[in-house]
Enzyme design. Structure first.
Site, short mmCIF file in Angstrom:
data_model
loop_
_atom_site.label_atom_id
_atom_site.label_comp_id
_atom_site.label_asym_id
_atom_site.label_seq_id
_atom_site.Cartn_x
_atom_site.Cartn_y
_atom_site.Cartn_z
N THR A 12 0.86 -0.95 -0.36
CA THR A 12 -0.31 0.20 0.06
C THR A 12 0.86 1.31 -0.07
OG1 THR A 12 -2.41 -1.23 1.14
CG2 THR A 12 -1.75 1.29 1.23
N SER A 54 1.72 -7.36 -1.32
CA SER A 54 2.38 -8.43 -0.34
C SER A 54 1.49 -9.94 -0.52
CB SER A 54 2.12 -8.03 0.66
OG SER A 54 1.68 -8.19 1.75
N THR A 85 1.79 -4.93 4.08
CA THR A 85 1.21 -5.04 5.71
C THR A 85 0.48 -6.44 5.37
OG1 THR A 85 -1.14 -3.64 5.73
CG2 THR A 85 0.96 -2.81 6.18
N ASP A 86 0.24 -6.89 4.64
CA ASP A 86 -0.73 -8.16 4.33
C ASP A 86 0.18 -9.26 4.86
OD1 ASP A 86 -3.46 -6.63 4.49
OD2 ASP A 86 -3.45 -7.26 2.04
N1 ASP Z 1 -2.22 -5.52 0.35
C1 ASP Z 1 -1.53 -4.60 0.65
C2 ASP Z 1 -0.11 -5.36 1.08
O1 ASP Z 1 0.06 -6.02 0.92
C3 ASP Z 1 -2.41 -4.00 1.47
C4 ASP Z 1 -1.16 -3.18 2.87
O2 ASP Z 1 0.15 -3.02 1.77
O3 ASP Z 1 -1.57 -2.83 3.55
O4 ASP Z 1 0.71 -5.42 0.10
#
Ligand code: ASP
Length: 333
Positions: A12, A54, A85-86
């Site tokens: 993100t 991710s 973050t995932d």
């Molecule tokens: N879907 C995103 C990822 O993990 C979520 C994030 O980065 O917060 O790449």
């Protein structure tokens, strides 16, 4: 001034809106350009290793990240890896096994909002990550988010939307970051000697979440395709025993083939203790059945991948599994 390498992988933090939702499109230089204050903190070189959501992270990509750190290890004082973050907690755990005994900080960070978003947490997280990466006392794989420094093996994403997305599970935060300063909660001795880099993982690890009444045939159907099974059990840990002993027989089918089974818990805190109840003690008595204690599922999975890439001997697997790495395994004594 300290020399830091920023390794961008997507997430993100690097995202922009597209017709089909957010997608990582910004490059490492774009991200750095959003935090001009970094120029007076440290010298940063940027490298774009991949640009993925991710959700698409894989063990091969963990190896690519570890290799990248290895290739640049002696040229930099610290590393910042921007990441979605995932699956960041899985990557933090995987890197904790792939890169051991590092005296330099290797810091993962990301954000809940794109760095281009006005209300973003990205600029603060990136600044804090660089602050941690150039710190003289922090070392090893760390996750920095929302002002907290978390050990790589203890991190878990616990909020999908709030800025405090990560928690340190059953272990204190290592440090707190506020307004450009670090407060160390735990000061750890820096490792002596050289770092150890590993280059292989066995991705044939499966996690099975138990539900009441689950048919043990599920275990048998997974057996040909995987080298280890992690069972997320109930409470302190146990395996069901319905009318027949089919569940234990299915577990035995795995261990007979030299494939370990690790029992962990679905409960978020305090870990397993499979000796407490008969339903657990029966399983514990089978050789090749291990338990997670307070290890996170992210650490259990990636530790098994790291171990199985080195050995398929059950005795050695058990020995390595119960040897603590970077605070992953804590036990009541
Ligand atoms: N879907 C995103 C990822 O993990 C979520 C994030 O980065 O917060 O790449």
């Amino acid at each position: 001034m300290k020399q830091i390498l920023l390794i961008a992988t997507g997430g993100t933090i690097a995202s922009r809106p597209t017709e089909n939702g957010l997608a990582p499109e910004l490059c490492a230089e774009d991200i750095l350009g959003c935090v001009p204050a970094l120029a007076s903190l440290c010298h940063i070189d940027a490298l774009q290793l991949m640009n993925i959501d991710s959700t698409n992270m894989t063990p091969e990509r963990w190896i690519a990240i570890a290799d990248c750190v290895k290739d640049h290890y002696f040229r930099y004082d610290g590393f910042v890896i921007t990441h979605g973050t995932d699956t960041m907690a899985y990557t933090a755990s995987a890197l904790s096994y792939l890169i051991q005994n590092s005296a330099k900080p290797i810091v993962l960070t990301g954000s809940q909002k794109s760095i281009y978003d006005q209300e973003t947490d990205a600029r603060r997280n990136l600044f804090d990550a660089c602050l941690a990466a150039q710190d003289d006392t922090l070392h090893g794989v760390l996750l920095v988010f929302d002002g907290r420094v978390i050990s790589g093996t203890r991190a878990r994403k616990t909020h999908t939307k709030s800025m405090n997305a990560f928690s340190s599970i059953d272990y204190p935060d290592l440090a707190l970051l506020r307004e450009g300063k670090i407060l160390h909660y735990i000061r750890q001795q820096k490792p002596a000697g050289l770092p150890a880099f590993y280059e292989k993982l066995d991705s044939r690890v499966f996690v099975l979440r138990l539900i009441p009444g689950m048919n043990p045939d599920v275990l048998l159907s997974l057996l040909p395709a995987f080298d280890a099974l992690v069972i997320e059990s109930f409470g302190v840990g146990g395996l069901p025993c319905y009318e027949q002993e089919d569940f234990l027989a299915a577990v035995h089918a795995w261990t007979r083939e030299g494939k370990p089974i690790v029992i962990t818990t679905q409960v978020p805190h305090e870990g397993s203790d499979i000796a407490v109840y008969q339903v657990g003690a029966r399983a514990a008595s089978l050789p090749g059945v291990l338990q997670a204690h307070t290890m996170t599922v992210e650490s259990v999975v990636t530790k098994l991948m790291w171990i199985l890439a080195q050995t398929h001997c059950l005795e050695r697997i058990e020995q390595l599994f119960y040897t603590p790495v970077a605070h992953d395994l804590l036990r009541f004594e």
